[in-house]
Design an enzyme around this catalytic site. Structure first.
Site, short mmCIF file in Angstrom:
data_model
loop_
_atom_site.label_atom_id
_atom_site.label_comp_id
_atom_site.label_asym_id
_atom_site.label_seq_id
_atom_site.Cartn_x
_atom_site.Cartn_y
_atom_site.Cartn_z
N SER A 1 0.80 -1.23 0.00
CA SER A 1 0.00 0.00 0.00
C SER A 1 0.84 1.28 0.00
O SER A 1 0.39 2.31 0.48
CB SER A 1 -0.98 0.02 1.19
OG SER A 1 -1.94 -0.99 1.03
N TYR B 1 -6.31 4.61 -2.48
CA TYR B 1 -7.54 4.36 -1.72
C TYR B 1 -8.43 5.57 -1.54
O TYR B 1 -9.58 5.44 -1.15
CB TYR B 1 -7.19 3.79 -0.33
CG TYR B 1 -6.33 2.56 -0.43
CD1 TYR B 1 -6.82 1.41 -1.04
CD2 TYR B 1 -5.02 2.56 0.04
CE1 TYR B 1 -6.03 0.28 -1.16
CE2 TYR B 1 -4.23 1.43 -0.07
CZ TYR B 1 -4.74 0.30 -0.67
OH TYR B 1 -3.95 -0.82 -0.78
N ARG C 1 -0.69 -10.49 -8.35
CA ARG C 1 -0.68 -9.29 -9.19
C ARG C 1 0.73 -8.72 -9.23
O ARG C 1 1.36 -8.58 -8.18
CB ARG C 1 -1.62 -8.24 -8.59
CG ARG C 1 -2.36 -7.36 -9.59
CD ARG C 1 -2.95 -6.16 -8.89
NE ARG C 1 -1.89 -5.24 -8.54
CZ ARG C 1 -1.83 -4.58 -7.39
NH1 ARG C 1 -2.75 -4.70 -6.48
NH2 ARG C 1 -0.82 -3.77 -7.17
N ASP D 1 3.29 -5.55 -10.49
CA ASP D 1 3.33 -4.15 -10.91
C ASP D 1 4.54 -3.90 -11.80
O ASP D 1 5.64 -4.37 -11.50
CB ASP D 1 3.42 -3.23 -9.68
CG ASP D 1 2.19 -3.34 -8.78
OD1 ASP D 1 1.11 -3.70 -9.30
OD2 ASP D 1 2.31 -3.08 -7.57
N GLU E 1 7.19 -5.02 -8.37
CA GLU E 1 6.98 -5.93 -7.23
C GLU E 1 5.76 -6.78 -7.50
O GLU E 1 5.00 -6.54 -8.42
CB GLU E 1 6.80 -5.15 -5.92
CG GLU E 1 5.68 -4.15 -5.97
CD GLU E 1 4.53 -4.48 -5.04
OE1 GLU E 1 4.74 -5.19 -4.05
OE2 GLU E 1 3.40 -4.03 -5.32
N ASN F 1 2.41 -9.11 -5.67
CA ASN F 1 1.54 -9.28 -4.50
C ASN F 1 0.87 -10.64 -4.57
O ASN F 1 0.34 -11.01 -5.62
CB ASN F 1 0.45 -8.20 -4.50
CG ASN F 1 1.05 -6.81 -4.47
OD1 ASN F 1 1.57 -6.36 -3.47
ND2 ASN F 1 1.01 -6.13 -5.61
#
Ligand code: ATP
Ligand code: MG
Length: 303
Positions: free
Chosen positions: A147, A213, A252, A254, A267, A269
């Site tokens: 995040s 977010y 996922r 990036d 990176e 996830n």
């Protein structure tokens, strides 16, 4: 008969990591979608007694949606292996490797996959030498967070030490990474499939917590705008990136495309966000997979 097949499902969320709040949001969305399909799913806000509780309540499987440390790093996976409770997503090794950005980069580099140059920062680092080596700007990040927590874009040499100290509040491992300037993409693995690529566009310097977010300025493009063959190339690279760290089930990755058109892996996830405006559900929708179908497919990775 679906519910018979899966039995009693614990949707494991929350936890004690910095991403607790995000995980509670993901968990609520997943729980609602499972229950809407008559699956015997129960929300579990994980604390340090979670294992005793899972055993006592006789759960048949776990839908793991705990982001970050504890839930995404191999810890809960190892504990569930011992309890012989099946869970969604990948196992101990892939989780542990993927959570650690240094280990992930080492493996990618070892597999000849492109990722930005980096240095590990410590309190004793020669910050000026690192600036000279990597050039500016530099991205400073904690090695084990998500995040965008604790991250700083360093634009002036004298900022590097402060950025290190900030990241070090979150983790003993801190990385300085060469800044990649270009379009940002994210690619989802679901079962055996690589889903359509999403391109993200932010108003801020990078895709930070606010942009992820809170902001309504962040734009998402799917189709991503790449030419067909470029998107295929990126999906193929994503597949290699997942395979290198032994990720299966779902995940996922990036990616940023530099000014020369080269894709750089940032990176990966293994428990990505699953709120109704998260990236994985967005990619699924583009592939004609509804949110409800998506959670079911993720649940199937526990079998
Ligand atoms: N080397 C880099 N160059 C330029 N921008 C970067 C670089 N590394 C990261 N970023 C930006 O910072 C954002 C967050 O970085 P990263 O994905 O490494 O962190 P994260 O907190 O683990 O993310 P997630 O929430 O996806 O788990 C990226 O989406 C990208 O916008
Ligand atoms: Mg990221």
């Amino acid at each position: 008969m679906i519910e018979k097949h899966f039995g009693k499902v614990a949707v494991l969320m929350g936890g004690w990591a910095a991403e607790r709040e995000v995980s509670l949001n993901s968990g609520a969305a997943v729980l609602e979608a499972l229950q809407a399909q008559d699956i015997d799913a129960h929300g579990v806000d994980a604390d340090r007694n979670v294992l005793t509780m899972l055993k006592k309540e006789k759960f048949d499987r776990v839908f793991n949606i705990m982001h970050g440390r504890g839930g995404e790093d191999g810890n809960i996976q190892g504990a569930l292996d011992i309890l012989q409770i099946p869970y969604t997503g990948c196992g101990v090794m892939a989780s542990a490797l993927s959570m650690n950005k240094l280990m992930t980069k080492r493996i990618w580099l070892g597999a000849n996959l492109p990722t930005p140059a980096y240095e590990v920062l410590t309190a004793d680092s020669d910050f000026i030498a690192i600036v000279n080596k990597l050039g500016l700007p530099i991205m400073v990040k904690p090695g084990n967070e998500g995040s965008s927590i604790g991250m700083t874009k360093v634009k002036h040499p004298e900022q590097l030490q402060k950025a290190y100290e900030h990241a070090a509040q979150y983790d003993s491992l801190v990385l300085a990474e060469q800044w990649v300037s270009g379009d940002e993409y994210t690619i989802t693995l679901l079962g055996e499939d690589i889903l359509p690529v999403i391109r993200l566009e932010v108003q801020s310097d990078f895709y930070d917590y606010e942009a992820k977010y809170k902001s309504d300025q962040t734009k998402y493009y799917c189709p991503c705008g790449l030419k067909d063959e470029e998107e295929k190339e990126l999906q193929a690279l994503a597949k290699l990136a997942f395979q290198a760290v032994a990720i299966n089930g779902w995940g996922r990755v990036d990616v940023i495309r530099d000014q020369k058109g080269k894709f750089c892996l940032i990176e990966v996830n293994t428990v990505p966000g699953m709120t109704d405006h998260s990236l994985v559900p967005m990619a699924a929708e583009a592939a004609g997979i509804s949110f409800e179908q998506l959670v079911l497919r993720i649940l199937e990775t526990s079998i």
